[in-house]
Design a protein around this motif. Structure first.
Motif, PDB file in Angstrom:
ATOM      1  N   ARG A   1       4.231  -0.160  19.025  1.00 21.96           N
ATOM      2  CA  ARG A   1       4.995   0.713  18.122  1.00 21.96           C
ATOM      3  C   ARG A   1       4.220   1.956  17.683  1.00 21.96           C
ATOM      4  NH1 ARG A   1       9.041  -2.246  15.216  1.00 21.96           N
ATOM      5  NH2 ARG A   1       9.383  -0.345  14.016  1.00 21.96           N
TER       6      ARG A   1
ATOM      7  N   ARG B   1       2.310   8.322   5.682  1.00 22.13           N
ATOM      8  CA  ARG B   1       1.925   7.595   6.907  1.00 22.13           C
ATOM      9  C   ARG B   1       3.120   6.885   7.524  1.00 22.13           C
ATOM     10  NH1 ARG B   1      -4.241   5.401   5.805  1.00 22.13           N
ATOM     11  NH2 ARG B   1      -4.909   7.208   4.631  1.00 22.13           N
ATOM     12  N   LEU B   2       4.160   7.646   7.776  1.00 22.47           N
ATOM     13  CA  LEU B   2       5.346   7.094   8.430  1.00 22.47           C
ATOM     14  C   LEU B   2       5.301   7.452   9.906  1.00 22.47           C
ATOM     15  CD1 LEU B   2       7.989   8.234   5.796  1.00 22.47           C
ATOM     16  CD2 LEU B   2       6.950   5.969   5.994  1.00 22.47           C
ATOM     17  N   MET B   3       5.883   6.591  10.712  1.00 21.87           N
ATOM     18  CA  MET B   3       5.916   6.873  12.142  1.00 21.87           C
ATOM     19  C   MET B   3       7.105   7.788  12.423  1.00 21.87           C
ATOM     20  SD  MET B   3       4.902   3.115  13.535  1.00 21.87           S
ATOM     21  CE  MET B   3       6.247   2.346  12.685  1.00 21.87           C
ATOM     22  N   PRO B   4       6.844   9.008  12.912  1.00 20.51           N
ATOM     23  CA  PRO B   4       7.930   9.988  13.036  1.00 20.51           C
ATOM     24  C   PRO B   4       8.990   9.605  14.056  1.00 20.51           C
ATOM     25  CG  PRO B   4       5.905  10.833  14.013  1.00 20.51           C
ATOM     26  CD  PRO B   4       5.549   9.555  13.320  1.00 20.51           C
ATOM     27  N   TRP B   5       8.636   8.716  14.984  1.00 19.79           N
ATOM     28  CA  TRP B   5       9.582   8.339  16.049  1.00 19.79           C
ATOM     29  C   TRP B   5      10.517   7.200  15.631  1.00 19.79           C
ATOM     30  CZ3 TRP B   5       4.271   8.700  16.811  1.00 19.79           C
ATOM     31  CH2 TRP B   5       3.555   7.541  16.525  1.00 19.79           C
ATOM     32  N   ASP B   6      10.266   6.621  14.490  1.00 24.76           N
ATOM     33  CA  ASP B   6      11.128   5.533  14.013  1.00 24.76           C
ATOM     34  C   ASP B   6      11.935   5.989  12.803  1.00 24.76           C
ATOM     35  OD1 ASP B   6      10.643   3.560  15.838  1.00 24.76           O
ATOM     36  OD2 ASP B   6       8.997   2.659  14.723  1.00 24.76           O
TER      37      ASP B   6
ATOM     38  N   PHE C   1      -1.408  -3.259   6.317  1.00 26.87           N
ATOM     39  CA  PHE C   1      -0.243  -4.135   6.181  1.00 26.87           C
ATOM     40  C   PHE C   1      -0.329  -5.360   7.103  1.00 26.87           C
ATOM     41  CE2 PHE C   1       1.760  -0.349   4.267  1.00 26.87           C
ATOM     42  CZ  PHE C   1       2.406  -0.940   3.193  1.00 26.87           C
TER      43      PHE C   1
ATOM     44  N   ARG D   1       8.638   1.024   1.533  1.00 24.25           N
ATOM     45  CA  ARG D   1       7.965   0.194   2.547  1.00 24.25           C
ATOM     46  C   ARG D   1       6.995  -0.781   1.872  1.00 24.25           C
ATOM     47  NH1 ARG D   1       4.361   3.525   6.601  1.00 24.25           N
ATOM     48  NH2 ARG D   1       3.272   3.912   4.633  1.00 24.25           N
ATOM     49  N   ALA D   2       6.218  -0.261   0.917  1.00 20.00           N
ATOM     50  CA  ALA D   2       5.255  -1.132   0.227  1.00 20.00           C
ATOM     51  C   ALA D   2       5.967  -2.227  -0.560  1.00 20.00           C
ATOM     52  CB  ALA D   2       4.378  -0.294  -0.704  1.00 20.00           C
TER      53      ALA D   2
ATOM     54  N   ASN E   1      10.727   2.038   9.970  1.00 18.65           N
ATOM     55  CA  ASN E   1       9.386   2.146   9.394  1.00 18.65           C
ATOM     56  C   ASN E   1       9.134   1.018   8.410  1.00 18.65           C
ATOM     57  OD1 ASN E   1       7.394   4.526   9.832  1.00 18.65           O
ATOM     58  ND2 ASN E   1       9.416   5.434  10.119  1.00 18.65           N
TER      59      ASN E   1
ATOM     60  N   SER F   1      -0.772  10.411   1.882  1.00 15.68           N
ATOM     61  CA  SER F   1       0.337  10.901   2.706  1.00 15.68           C
ATOM     62  C   SER F   1       1.131   9.657   3.103  1.00 15.68           C
ATOM     63  CB  SER F   1      -0.206  11.613   3.943  1.00 15.68           C
ATOM     64  OG  SER F   1      -0.910  10.713   4.747  1.00 15.68           O
TER      65      SER F   1
ATOM     66  N   LEU G   1      -2.095   6.256  10.822  1.00 14.77           N
ATOM     67  CA  LEU G   1      -1.082   5.237  11.145  1.00 14.77           C
ATOM     68  C   LEU G   1      -1.754   3.908  11.489  1.00 14.77           C
ATOM     69  CD1 LEU G   1       1.562   7.193  13.277  1.00 14.77           C
ATOM     70  CD2 LEU G   1       1.700   6.507  10.890  1.00 14.77           C
TER      71      LEU G   1
ATOM     72  N   VAL H   1      -0.474  -5.705  10.341  1.00 13.21           N
ATOM     73  CA  VAL H   1       0.422  -5.702  11.505  1.00 13.21           C
ATOM     74  C   VAL H   1      -0.377  -6.166  12.730  1.00 13.21           C
ATOM     75  CG1 VAL H   1       1.932  -4.270  12.936  1.00 13.21           C
ATOM     76  CG2 VAL H   1       1.763  -3.833  10.486  1.00 13.21           C
TER      77      VAL H   1
ATOM     78  N   GLY I   1      10.958  13.035   9.711  1.00 13.11           N
ATOM     79  CA  GLY I   1      10.919  14.491   9.857  1.00 13.11           C
ATOM     80  C   GLY I   1      12.126  15.193   9.267  1.00 13.11           C
TER      81      GLY I   1
ATOM     82  N   TRP J   1      13.908  11.818  18.212  1.00 11.64           N
ATOM     83  CA  TRP J   1      13.312  12.053  16.894  1.00 11.64           C
ATOM     84  C   TRP J   1      12.650  13.423  16.792  1.00 11.64           C
ATOM     85  CZ3 TRP J   1       8.013  12.847  16.727  1.00 11.64           C
ATOM     86  CH2 TRP J   1       7.284  12.420  17.854  1.00 11.64           C
TER      87      TRP J   1
ATOM     88  N   PHE K   1       0.033   5.316   0.330  1.00 16.05           N
ATOM     89  CA  PHE K   1      -1.092   6.197   0.633  1.00 16.05           C
ATOM     90  C   PHE K   1      -0.833   7.615   0.115  1.00 16.05           C
ATOM     91  CE2 PHE K   1      -0.588   2.915   3.842  1.00 16.05           C
ATOM     92  CZ  PHE K   1      -1.840   2.325   3.846  1.00 16.05           C
TER      93      PHE K   1
ATOM     94  N   MET L   1      -2.867   2.399   8.283  1.00 18.01           N
ATOM     95  CA  MET L   1      -1.695   1.859   7.588  1.00 18.01           C
ATOM     96  C   MET L   1      -1.328   0.490   8.177  1.00 18.01           C
ATOM     97  SD  MET L   1       1.794   1.423   8.227  1.00 18.01           S
ATOM     98  CE  MET L   1       2.213   2.614   9.497  1.00 18.01           C
TER      99      MET L   1
ATOM    100  N   ARG M   1       9.921  11.412   1.750  1.00 19.69           N
ATOM    101  CA  ARG M   1       9.031  10.630   2.627  1.00 19.69           C
ATOM    102  C   ARG M   1       8.161   9.700   1.791  1.00 19.69           C
ATOM    103  NH1 ARG M   1       6.873  15.384   6.651  1.00 19.69           N
ATOM    104  NH2 ARG M   1       8.893  16.352   6.752  1.00 19.69           N
TER     105      ARG M   1
ATOM    106  N   HIS N   1       0.830  -1.204   0.000  1.00 20.93           N
ATOM    107  CA  HIS N   1       0.000   0.000   0.000  1.00 20.93           C
ATOM    108  C   HIS N   1       0.864   1.253   0.000  1.00 20.93           C
ATOM    109  CE1 HIS N   1      -3.504  -2.440   1.346  1.00 20.93           C
ATOM    110  NE2 HIS N   1      -2.537  -3.163   1.868  1.00 20.93           N
TER     111      HIS N   1
ATOM    112  N   ARG O   1      15.280  16.128  16.198  1.00 23.14           N
ATOM    113  CA  ARG O   1      15.864  16.049  14.857  1.00 23.14           C
ATOM    114  C   ARG O   1      14.809  16.226  13.777  1.00 23.14           C
ATOM    115  NH1 ARG O   1      19.247  10.613  16.387  1.00 23.14           N
ATOM    116  NH2 ARG O   1      20.395  11.559  18.077  1.00 23.14           N
ATOM    117  N   ASP O   2      13.612  16.627  14.207  1.00 21.01           N
ATOM    118  CA  ASP O   2      12.495  16.679  13.276  1.00 21.01           C
ATOM    119  C   ASP O   2      12.511  17.956  12.442  1.00 21.01           C
ATOM    120  OD1 ASP O   2      10.255  15.980  11.991  1.00 21.01           O
ATOM    121  OD2 ASP O   2       8.894  16.230  13.671  1.00 21.01           O
ATOM    122  N   SER O   3      13.563  18.126  11.659  1.00 19.61           N
ATOM    123  CA  SER O   3      13.594  19.291  10.773  1.00 19.61           C
ATOM    124  C   SER O   3      14.457  18.983   9.565  1.00 19.61           C
ATOM    125  CB  SER O   3      14.160  20.504  11.513  1.00 19.61           C
ATOM    126  OG  SER O   3      15.478  20.239  11.906  1.00 19.61           O
TER     127      SER O   3
ATOM    128  N   VAL P   1       6.354  -3.097   8.954  1.00 20.18           N
ATOM    129  CA  VAL P   1       5.304  -3.808   8.206  1.00 20.18           C
ATOM    130  C   VAL P   1       5.735  -5.213   7.785  1.00 20.18           C
ATOM    131  CG1 VAL P   1       4.331  -1.644   7.334  1.00 20.18           C
ATOM    132  CG2 VAL P   1       5.988  -2.880   5.946  1.00 20.18           C
TER     133      VAL P   1
END
Lengths: 263, 265
Positions: B174, A103-108, B164, A161-162, A113, A101, B157, B166, A147, B256, A99, B160, A154, A97, B259-261, A117
């Motif tokens: 996660r 749809r990535l996890m910003p913390w990983d 997939f 990922r897909a 990411n 946007s 999310l 999950v 980010g 994260w 999408f 998503m 992105r 898939h 560093r988000d920029s 999946v």
């Protein structure tokens, strides 16, 4: 049997690189709203050949994303079914898939990411994830966070990922509509390169006619609850959007697309 | 002219804080020396510094610091468990949201002084009062943050992850926990600061040990420098917890975000 049950996964049973076919059979969908039941589409029948690139076009609210979500198993149909066929005859197909946007996890990190999946994919290793990021031109960005990337990068991670689950069918929901035209054009070319190398069936939703003709073998047009247009794209690849053949076919496709308003 | 001044004097958070502290002490000293009204009713920075040094050398602070720490430990500990559970209940299930959301609003609105007095009347003189007061005040704040965090989970999310295939456990670990973590941690910091404040207030009202109790003691003997020396101690302790412990944890856990920029290397 629900579409979800039908699609299941072949991740557990090892992988193949064959493309799968999609068979949409007597598919109907209606939503229960405050004003009563609202029919989105009714009795849709479509067969999509393995390895083909099919674009589903429609105006806003025509139900194209709803159809894609039913194909992907996110939504249940009201009636009818979606069936997949694979070369091994099992019908166990893996769906990738992409999408609108990413749809990535910003913390990983980007690599994590992708790993997220691949929970049930016995063939997945970190090297597979890195290879997918290499394929979309993100070699230097394995461990960066989403980010830290541009919008186009992105979306590339979303595509990687897909592809990382090695899907037989790739479902894409207006993946380039949020990007600037230059980036979108780059990604379209990259997607076509990947598609020609990887033998995947692609079901791509868009509202952009030029994009659809650039990418697809076949255009499906959804509106008024039915598939009212079904055109093969008779232009050789690579396609130049300023070529006579492209412009001529584009006009024909637009005429077909607008024909629903004239009825 | 300003080009020659090191930028860190204006940009480094710690240096700017030190500069503001020095500025406050200078203004305080000038006011004390030039304004008779201040000199007659207040104390000088030097007197406070001497009192603080004496307090530190006497080691009296250890007993009261440990007492306050234990009050906060129990109160904050209860708030963390109760606030997190309550926040999850209210955030995740409609029934609990309807049942408890208004209590959270009321809990946040109730004045801390009222809670301190109420706890003192209920539990009497002793260690239970400050711990209970801290727990009662901090719980709704933490619960509200967890509630907000759950409401802000990105539905895209979750979709998503479903697309997939999950597993639920992996999604909780996660996606859901990671989504709520920043709000939970922000609530934790605020709840801890509140716990210190309310525990000190309750110690002031009804305890036999603790920093709040000692501030009351110094007030009774009208030793303003003594009161301020405890305030200096209290402030130093809070700053150590904020920057020395919580700030460091935040840096690691939420790397994260920093560093988000675009363009970060």
């Amino acid at each position: 049997m629900s579409s979800r049950e039908l699609q299941s996964t072949s991740r557990e049973s090892g992988k193949n690189n064959n493309a799968g076919s999609i068979h949409i059979e007597q598919l109907s969908k209606e939503f229960d709203t405050a004003e009563g039941y609202e029919l989105v589409f009714d009795n849709i029948n479509v067969d999509i050949e393995p390895g083909s690139f099919v674009c589903l076009l429609g105006k806003s609210g025509s139900g194209k994303s709803t159809m894609l979500n039913i194909v992907s198993g996110i939504l249940e149909p009201t009636s009818g079914r979606v069936r997949f066929e694979t070369a091994d005859g099992t019908g166990d197909v893996t769906l990738g898939h992409v999408f609108q946007s990413p749809r990535l996890m910003p913390w990983d990190s980007n690599l994590k990411n992708i790993e997220f999946v691949n929970e049930n994919n016995p063939n997945y290793t970190t090297e597979v994830g890195k290879k997918q990021l290499d394929l979309v031109g993100l070699t230097e960005h394995y461990h960066k966070y989403p980010g830290q990337l541009s919008g186009g990068q992105r979306q590339r991670v979303g595509i990687a990922r897909a592809l990382s689950i090695d899907p037989e069918v790739l479902l894409m929901d207006e993946p380039f509509s949020n990007l600037d035209e230059i980036t979108a054009e780059e990604l379209r070319e990259q997607l076509l390169d990947l598609w020609s190398e990887m033998n995947k069936t692609v079901f791509f939703v868009t509202h952009d006619m030029t994009e659809a003709i650039q990418l697809a073998d076949r255009l499906l047009m959804l509106g008024d609850g039915e598939i009212y247009g079904d055109l093969e794209v008779p232009i050789e690849r690579p396609r130049r959007i300023d070529s006579d053949a492209f412009l001529k076919f584009r006009q024909k496709a637009i005429d077909t697309f607008n024909s629903i308003d004239e009825d | 002219m300003f080009d020659k001044i090191p930028q860190s004097l204006f940009e480094n958070r710690f240096i700017v804080f030190l500069e503001s502290t020095v500025a406050i002490v200078i203004v305080w000293t000038i006011a004390y020396r030039t304004l008779p009204l201040i000199r007659e009713s207040f104390v000088s920075p030097t007197e406070v510094a001497i009192a603080t040094r004496e307090l530190f050398v006497s080691m009296i602070w250890v007993e009261h610091f440990v007492a306050s720490l234990s009050h906060v430990f129990y109160g904050f500990g209860i708030a963390v468990v109760a606030g997190t559970v309550l926040g999850i209940l209210v955030g995740w299930w409609d029934f609990w949201e309807k049942a408890f959301q208004d209590y959270l609003t009321v809990g946040i609105a109730i004045p801390s002084l009222f809670v301190a007095i109420f706890s003192a009347m209920w539990f009497g003189l002793g260690s239970t009062t400050p711990a209970a007061a801290a727990a009662i005040v901090a719980t709704p704040y933490l619960a509200t943050n967890v509630y907000g965090g759950i409401n802000n989970i990105d539905n895209d999310l979750l979709t998503m992850a479903r697309a997939f295939d999950v597993s639920r456990f992996r999604v909780i670990k996660r996606v859901i926990v990671q989504s709520v973590l920043p709000d939970w941690f922000a609530g934790l910091r605020y709840a801890l600061a509140l716990s210190w404040k309310i525990a000190s207030l309750a110690e002031y009202i009804a305890a036999e040990q603790g920093i709040g109790y000692m501030i009351r003691f110094e007030m009774r003997v009208l030793d303003l420098a003594g009161v301020l020396s405890w305030v200096v101690f209290f402030t130093a302790l809070l700053l150590f917890i904020e920057y020395g412990i919580l700030g460091q944890i935040e840096k690691r856990v939420f790397a994260w975000r920093q560093r988000d920029s675009i363009g970060w290397v």
